[in-house]
Design a protein around this motif. Sequence first.
Motif, PDB file in Angstrom:
ATOM      1  N   ILE A 263       0.539   0.002  13.404  1.00 28.28           N
ATOM      2  CA  ILE A 263       1.345   0.216  12.196  1.00 28.28           C
ATOM      3  C   ILE A 263       1.659  -1.166  11.645  1.00 28.28           C
ATOM      4  O   ILE A 263       2.266  -1.994  12.330  1.00 28.28           O
ATOM      5  N   HIS A 264       1.249  -1.421  10.405  1.00 26.15           N
ATOM      6  CA  HIS A 264       1.377  -2.791   9.887  1.00 26.15           C
ATOM      7  C   HIS A 264       2.686  -3.045   9.164  1.00 26.15           C
ATOM      8  O   HIS A 264       2.972  -4.192   8.839  1.00 26.15           O
ATOM      9  N   SER A 265       3.454  -2.014   8.911  1.00 29.51           N
ATOM     10  CA  SER A 265       4.838  -2.049   8.423  1.00 29.51           C
ATOM     11  C   SER A 265       5.146  -0.712   7.778  1.00 29.51           C
ATOM     12  O   SER A 265       4.233   0.103   7.586  1.00 29.51           O
ATOM     13  N   MET A 266       6.440  -0.507   7.464  1.00 33.21           N
ATOM     14  CA  MET A 266       6.876   0.794   6.939  1.00 33.21           C
ATOM     15  C   MET A 266       7.895   0.598   5.834  1.00 33.21           C
ATOM     16  O   MET A 266       8.629  -0.397   5.842  1.00 33.21           O
ATOM     17  N   ILE A 267       7.957   1.594   4.926  1.00 40.99           N
ATOM     18  CA  ILE A 267       9.047   1.602   3.943  1.00 40.99           C
ATOM     19  C   ILE A 267       9.828   2.899   4.096  1.00 40.99           C
ATOM     20  O   ILE A 267       9.264   3.942   4.415  1.00 40.99           O
ATOM     21  N   GLU A 268      11.141   2.807   3.888  1.00 42.71           N
ATOM     22  CA  GLU A 268      11.969   4.012   3.886  1.00 42.71           C
ATOM     23  C   GLU A 268      12.441   4.238   2.452  1.00 42.71           C
ATOM     24  O   GLU A 268      12.904   3.314   1.786  1.00 42.71           O
TER      25      GLU A 268
ATOM     26  N   SER B 218      12.581   9.568   3.756  1.00 38.18           N
ATOM     27  CA  SER B 218      11.191   9.621   4.198  1.00 38.18           C
ATOM     28  C   SER B 218      10.703   8.205   4.512  1.00 38.18           C
ATOM     29  O   SER B 218      11.040   7.252   3.809  1.00 38.18           O
ATOM     30  N   VAL B 219       9.911   8.076   5.592  1.00 40.33           N
ATOM     31  CA  VAL B 219       9.363   6.764   5.960  1.00 40.33           C
ATOM     32  C   VAL B 219       7.841   6.810   5.813  1.00 40.33           C
ATOM     33  O   VAL B 219       7.189   7.708   6.336  1.00 40.33           O
ATOM     34  N   LEU B 220       7.286   5.850   5.066  1.00 37.71           N
ATOM     35  CA  LEU B 220       5.831   5.757   4.902  1.00 37.71           C
ATOM     36  C   LEU B 220       5.329   4.539   5.676  1.00 37.71           C
ATOM     37  O   LEU B 220       5.954   3.480   5.641  1.00 37.71           O
ATOM     38  N   ALA B 221       4.188   4.733   6.350  1.00 38.30           N
ATOM     39  CA  ALA B 221       3.616   3.623   7.124  1.00 38.30           C
ATOM     40  C   ALA B 221       2.155   3.454   6.746  1.00 38.30           C
ATOM     41  O   ALA B 221       1.517   4.390   6.265  1.00 38.30           O
ATOM     42  N   GLN B 222       1.611   2.254   6.970  1.00 38.62           N
ATOM     43  CA  GLN B 222       0.165   2.044   6.814  1.00 38.62           C
ATOM     44  C   GLN B 222      -0.370   1.647   8.182  1.00 38.62           C
ATOM     45  O   GLN B 222       0.207   0.793   8.864  1.00 38.62           O
ATOM     46  N   LEU B 223      -1.478   2.274   8.582  1.00 36.67           N
ATOM     47  CA  LEU B 223      -2.036   2.055   9.920  1.00 36.67           C
ATOM     48  C   LEU B 223      -3.456   1.512   9.825  1.00 36.67           C
ATOM     49  O   LEU B 223      -4.172   1.778   8.847  1.00 36.67           O
ATOM     50  N   GLY B 224      -3.873   0.807  10.850  1.00 41.30           N
ATOM     51  CA  GLY B 224      -5.255   0.326  10.920  1.00 41.30           C
ATOM     52  C   GLY B 224      -5.388  -0.572  12.139  1.00 41.30           C
ATOM     53  O   GLY B 224      -4.391  -1.007  12.711  1.00 41.30           O
TER      54      GLY B 224
ATOM     55  N   GLN C 162       0.839  -1.200   0.000  1.00 32.19           N
ATOM     56  CA  GLN C 162       0.000   0.000   0.000  1.00 32.19           C
ATOM     57  C   GLN C 162       0.873   1.250   0.000  1.00 32.19           C
ATOM     58  O   GLN C 162       0.590   2.219  -0.698  1.00 32.19           O
ATOM     59  N   CYS C 163       1.968   1.232   0.786  1.00 29.41           N
ATOM     60  CA  CYS C 163       2.861   2.397   0.815  1.00 29.41           C
ATOM     61  C   CYS C 163       3.508   2.603  -0.555  1.00 29.41           C
ATOM     62  O   CYS C 163       3.698   3.735  -0.989  1.00 29.41           O
ATOM     63  N   LEU C 164       3.832   1.512  -1.231  1.00 20.11           N
ATOM     64  CA  LEU C 164       4.493   1.617  -2.545  1.00 20.11           C
ATOM     65  C   LEU C 164       3.582   2.241  -3.601  1.00 20.11           C
ATOM     66  O   LEU C 164       4.064   2.777  -4.597  1.00 20.11           O
ATOM     67  N   GLN C 165       2.254   2.173  -3.375  1.00 19.29           N
ATOM     68  CA  GLN C 165       1.325   2.768  -4.349  1.00 19.29           C
ATOM     69  C   GLN C 165       1.573   4.272  -4.463  1.00 19.29           C
ATOM     70  O   GLN C 165       1.269   4.866  -5.483  1.00 19.29           O
ATOM     71  N   GLY C 166       2.117   4.856  -3.414  1.00 18.01           N
ATOM     72  CA  GLY C 166       2.311   6.304  -3.415  1.00 18.01           C
ATOM     73  C   GLY C 166       3.735   6.711  -3.763  1.00 18.01           C
ATOM     74  O   GLY C 166       4.178   7.779  -3.363  1.00 18.01           O
ATOM     75  N   THR C 167       4.471   5.888  -4.471  1.00 20.97           N
ATOM     76  CA  THR C 167       5.854   6.217  -4.827  1.00 20.97           C
ATOM     77  C   THR C 167       5.969   6.428  -6.343  1.00 20.97           C
ATOM     78  O   THR C 167       5.071   6.005  -7.088  1.00 20.97           O
TER      79      THR C 167
ATOM     80  N   GLY D  80       9.613  -9.802  -7.496  1.00 25.13           N
ATOM     81  CA  GLY D  80      10.961  -9.993  -6.996  1.00 25.13           C
ATOM     82  C   GLY D  80      11.978  -9.069  -7.646  1.00 25.13           C
ATOM     83  O   GLY D  80      13.174  -9.179  -7.385  1.00 25.13           O
ATOM     84  N   VAL D  81      11.518  -8.125  -8.475  1.00 18.47           N
ATOM     85  CA  VAL D  81      12.458  -7.205  -9.129  1.00 18.47           C
ATOM     86  C   VAL D  81      12.752  -6.058  -8.160  1.00 18.47           C
ATOM     87  O   VAL D  81      11.824  -5.483  -7.596  1.00 18.47           O
ATOM     88  N   PRO D  82      14.055  -5.705  -7.948  1.00 18.50           N
ATOM     89  CA  PRO D  82      14.355  -4.653  -6.979  1.00 18.50           C
ATOM     90  C   PRO D  82      13.693  -3.319  -7.342  1.00 18.50           C
ATOM     91  O   PRO D  82      13.619  -2.967  -8.510  1.00 18.50           O
ATOM     92  N   THR D  83      13.222  -2.632  -6.342  1.00 18.41           N
ATOM     93  CA  THR D  83      12.619  -1.316  -6.530  1.00 18.41           C
ATOM     94  C   THR D  83      13.711  -0.291  -6.248  1.00 18.41           C
ATOM     95  O   THR D  83      14.195  -0.227  -5.114  1.00 18.41           O
ATOM     96  N   PRO D  84      14.120   0.524  -7.233  1.00 17.50           N
ATOM     97  CA  PRO D  84      15.342   1.317  -7.110  1.00 17.50           C
ATOM     98  C   PRO D  84      15.409   2.234  -5.883  1.00 17.50           C
ATOM     99  O   PRO D  84      16.422   2.274  -5.208  1.00 17.50           O
ATOM    100  N   GLY D  85      14.333   2.944  -5.554  1.00 14.75           N
ATOM    101  CA  GLY D  85      14.434   3.913  -4.465  1.00 14.75           C
ATOM    102  C   GLY D  85      13.945   3.394  -3.135  1.00 14.75           C
ATOM    103  O   GLY D  85      13.800   4.159  -2.180  1.00 14.75           O
ATOM    104  N   LEU D  86      13.682   2.098  -3.051  1.00  5.89           N
ATOM    105  CA  LEU D  86      13.218   1.526  -1.781  1.00  5.89           C
ATOM    106  C   LEU D  86      14.450   1.170  -0.957  1.00  5.89           C
ATOM    107  O   LEU D  86      15.179   0.240  -1.261  1.00  5.89           O
ATOM    108  N   ARG D  87      14.687   1.959   0.088  1.00  5.66           N
ATOM    109  CA  ARG D  87      15.945   1.817   0.821  1.00  5.66           C
ATOM    110  C   ARG D  87      15.855   0.775   1.940  1.00  5.66           C
ATOM    111  O   ARG D  87      16.813   0.089   2.246  1.00  5.66           O
ATOM    112  N   ARG D  88      14.684   0.696   2.558  1.00  6.56           N
ATOM    113  CA  ARG D  88      14.576  -0.194   3.713  1.00  6.56           C
ATOM    114  C   ARG D  88      13.114  -0.540   3.979  1.00  6.56           C
ATOM    115  O   ARG D  88      12.220   0.272   3.691  1.00  6.56           O
TER     116      ARG D  88
END
Length: 417
Positions: free
Chosen positions: A264-269, A274-280, A164-169, A180-188
């Motif tokens: 918080i169900h997980s986060m991407i940096e 910037s860190v994006l999280a999804q909550l619920g 869900q966080c990746l939808q906004g990148t 399984g293909v690496p996402t270039p700007g996904l740091r962590r």
Amino acid sequence: MKAISVLGSTGSIGTQTLQIIEEFPDQFRVVALTAGKNLPLVVEQIQKHAPEVVALADESLLPELNERLLALSSENQPKNIPQLLGGPDGLNAAASWSTTDLVVTGIVGCAGLLPTLAAIRAGKDIALANKETLIAAGPVVLPELKKSGSRLLPADSEHSAIFQCLQGTPWAETARLSTGVPTPGLRRIQLTASGGAFRDWSTEELKNATVSDATSHPNWSMGKKITVDSATLMNKGLEVIEAHYLFGIDYDQIEIVIHPQSIIHSMIELADSSVLAQLGWPDMKLPILFCMSWPNRQETPWRRLKLSEVGELTFRAPDTAKYPCMSLAYSVGRAGGTMPAVMNAANEEAVAQFLKEKIHFLDIPKFIEAVCESHKPDLQNKPSLDDIISIDNWARIALREEINRGTIKTAIPRMAV
Ligand code: NAD
Ligand code: MG
């Protein structure tokens, strides 16, 4: 209207998927159901959802299912009886049923592998709850996805959060589809973990842990196997490998953080830090629904998150000494090839033996590690499906032999299995 097939319809994921379909009858309809042994519930589900096909893992139960359905249709108004199938071929046929748009994989364990592959080969989109399939057979599943164009949508809550966080990148178009293909700007990736049933127990107290303690989860209501996996934190270890295969991210870039509230169900940096999280609220219906409605959002009347009701969100680093399964999963994931299949099968067998009270909770990681260790000289980097199936079998037998051998120092006296 989206046509949905539910594999493992009588389980926790399966029944929640059917609840969603019932709640939004204009959006979704059931095409296929597969189940294990719970005939009364299957009959109820058939009456409610009128699927085109139903497959039972155990073929010998088909005559009884047929009789129950016939009895019902003569009692009341005649009802359409679905096509009834059984055994491995039946499960595969139901999983790849021609009218299906999306297959929700709620079978537990590596038993889900062949039906999931059948659905992928038929080009069906997958809502992946059955993580064991990807963990055991990542090197086989990922190329099959590319070949068929089938899309793997994560239903596991942590991976759904990442998705869900990746939808906004900026890379939403490629990154949101898991190949399984690496996402270039996904740091962590930061995977959150509730900490499981024993999060507040000391290592000393764990010596008294029972099956009933390990099968009571503080935040989520799930099947027995995954509840025990949450208590050992093997579930989080499995999810690290799942994230690696889904998002093409290196193990060094996947972190686990204990977050007892499960909000918080997980986060991407991202590259700019910037860190994006999804909550619920902790409720599996939301990640399942997102798979079903993706790329859209279904409006729901569900309880809305109010942070003032939650009060506090807290975080801490996981205790790797208390929970050895996490570090084991990282090294198994890094070894790759057939090693994750070995760890997964050994874990399934160890949990089964624990549930039968043949081994102690604290001994689960010891036996799994021993089996992984003995697989090292035979590790295959590019396994075929047949390799994975035979390695999975071997690991289950190896774990039982390890228990019977009695060379590992265990928390309780060993019992023959
Ligand atoms: P469950 O035990 O509640 O249900 C399992 C389902 O699989 C049942 O319908 C059962 O009949 C069927 N099944 C069992 N053995 C089978 C076999 N050999 N062949 C065919 N069908 C078989 O399990 P669950 O908690 O719903 O978990 C299902 C999957 O989803 C697991 O892989 C789990 O890791 C994953 N998952 C579950 C949750 C959750 O909240 N329950 C969350 C995230 C991921
Ligand atoms: Mg999860």
